[in-house]
Design an enzyme around this catalytic site. Sequence first.
Site, PDB file in Angstrom:
ATOM      1  NE  ARG A 294      -8.437  12.558   8.537  1.00 33.85           N
ATOM      2  CZ  ARG A 294      -7.569  10.921   7.301  1.00 33.85           C
ATOM      3  NH1 ARG A 294      -7.857  10.045   7.381  1.00 33.85           N
ATOM      4  NH2 ARG A 294      -6.816  11.776   6.831  1.00 33.85           N
TER       5      ARG A 294
ATOM      6  CE  LYS B 187      -8.121   2.782   3.357  1.00 35.62           C
ATOM      7  NZ  LYS B 187      -8.753   4.640   3.175  1.00 35.62           N
TER       8      LYS B 187
ATOM      9  CG  ASP C 219     -11.483   5.360   5.782  1.00 38.72           C
ATOM     10  OD1 ASP C 219     -10.272   6.605   6.430  1.00 38.72           O
ATOM     11  OD2 ASP C 219     -10.812   5.362   4.341  1.00 38.72           O
TER      12      ASP C 219
ATOM     13  CG  HIS D   7      -2.065   1.203   0.976  1.00 34.17           C
ATOM     14  ND1 HIS D   7      -3.406   1.157   0.674  1.00 34.17           N
ATOM     15  CD2 HIS D   7      -1.685   2.359   1.902  1.00 34.17           C
ATOM     16  CE1 HIS D   7      -3.861   2.321   0.740  1.00 34.17           C
ATOM     17  NE2 HIS D   7      -3.076   2.805   1.280  1.00 34.17           N
TER      18      HIS D   7
ATOM     19  CB  SER E  81      -7.720   6.807   7.062  1.00 35.24           C
ATOM     20  OG  SER E  81      -7.932   5.984   5.916  1.00 35.24           O
TER      21      SER E  81
HETATM   22  N1  URA Z   1      -5.038   7.486   2.127  1.00 35.74           N
HETATM   23  C1  URA Z   1      -5.410   6.387   2.954  1.00 35.74           C
HETATM   24  O1  URA Z   1      -6.433   5.663   2.853  1.00 35.74           O
HETATM   25  N2  URA Z   1      -5.563   7.686   3.949  1.00 35.74           N
HETATM   26  C2  URA Z   1      -5.627   8.983   4.498  1.00 35.74           C
HETATM   27  O2  URA Z   1      -6.068   9.338   5.768  1.00 35.74           O
HETATM   28  C3  URA Z   1      -4.394   9.450   3.334  1.00 35.74           C
HETATM   29  C4  URA Z   1      -4.255   8.538   3.055  1.00 35.74           C
END
Ligand code: URA
Length: 434
Positions: free
Chosen positions: A168, A187, A161, A82, A183
């Site tokens: 946000r 996930k 999220d 990721h 966040s």
């Molecule tokens: N990517 C995400 O999934 N969440 C964040 O807060 C920042 C980057």
Amino acid sequence: MRMFDIIKKKRDGGQLSDKEIAWFIDGYVKGEIPDYQAAALCMAIYYKGMTIDETTALTFAIRDSGERLDFSNIDGLRVDKHSTGGVGDKTSLIVAPIVASLGVKVAKMSGRGLGHTGGTIDKLESIEGFCTDISVSDFVKIVNETGIAIVGQNATLAPADKLLYALRDVTATVDSLPLIVSSIMGKKLAADDDCIVLDVKTGSGSFMKTVEDSKNLAETMVDIGKRAGKKMCALITDMDRPLGFAIGNSLEVIEAIETLNGNGPEDLTELCVALASYMLSLAEKGSYDECKQNVLRVINDGTALNTFANMVEAQGGNKEWIYNPENFPKAKYQSEVLSEKSGYITSVNTEGYGVASLLLGAGRNTMADKIDFAAGIHLCKKTGDYVEKGEKIAVLYAEDESKFAAAEKCFVNATVIGDQKPCEMPLILDVVGG
Ligand code: URA
């Protein structure tokens, strides 16, 4: 419990309990806590931070806010990678087929681009017919058959999220370490992978602008992943320059294909080889050096490209486009950006390049915007290169000529040309937990 007390406690620098955090997430997802109170708490977290225990509790509450995926029907270890988000970052398209070619399953859920950063799902959708919205059972079937599948985030995965990220985004609370960690890891942990390699970007094109902040982010995510029983490592990589030369969806897929063919840009190839080698060594396929040799082999003998083409076909895409990328539709118009003076490109504001690409139509300002897959930028010069006055530094692509003026202004403002050749910076700045 009262939301008022939770906000006040965090505002005054207190430590929230696991129960308070779980209660907030549960109430917010159920619609019992209004956006204005959730926004106030996010802002209090932004200013007061969170301890590692609070960040872990928030991450686990986000993970548990929806369905948890079960990949137990996938044979063998599953590994994911990721990125925290960058410009020109097409590494997933390259590392996932490399790793799958070497016998490690990649069941990957990816996101779309928003703002100045691109997203893997948008890039893949630039391939004719490619479907990113498939059922979990088909997803598992494709992974078992081809070793790899890349799909969009399931709507039921970590719904907290989705709500919090949108909130946000409009309340200036994205760039908060505990909120980013929870966040991303909320996930990732809701999906059922055994090993996760994180590419934590640092610099002008990323959410974390300093190496120190990025290292802190990486260490926290690795720590929380390990607490959840995952094998973890994180690379901290430079985003003070875009990766490769292509920015924009189909331009990036074409550059990914060139890299899988062994003809990719040096920086992109270096990072992909490193990420894939870490993914394989976490998945117990040998030492880092042994894995690296195998990675180079499957690039050079065409296996990785074939794996990518097989995944494209299995997900409904036109495989011929992978072997003949000239099939990707071209933008109707192109415009050259010429250097206004002679000198070295001493630095670039990578976020500015991302915004220029967005202005050309390659990204969205809101999730409802439609993407122009052929739009984007091809860089002819990068940081450290010398340019003569009037020399071409980039080519812009768009469907609509009226987009060039604003995009070119943004691009030129983001490019600093000076007399001194800048010091060469390493692309991979650090590795955490490798
Ligand atoms: N990517 C995400 O999934 N969440 C964040 O807060 C920042 C980057």
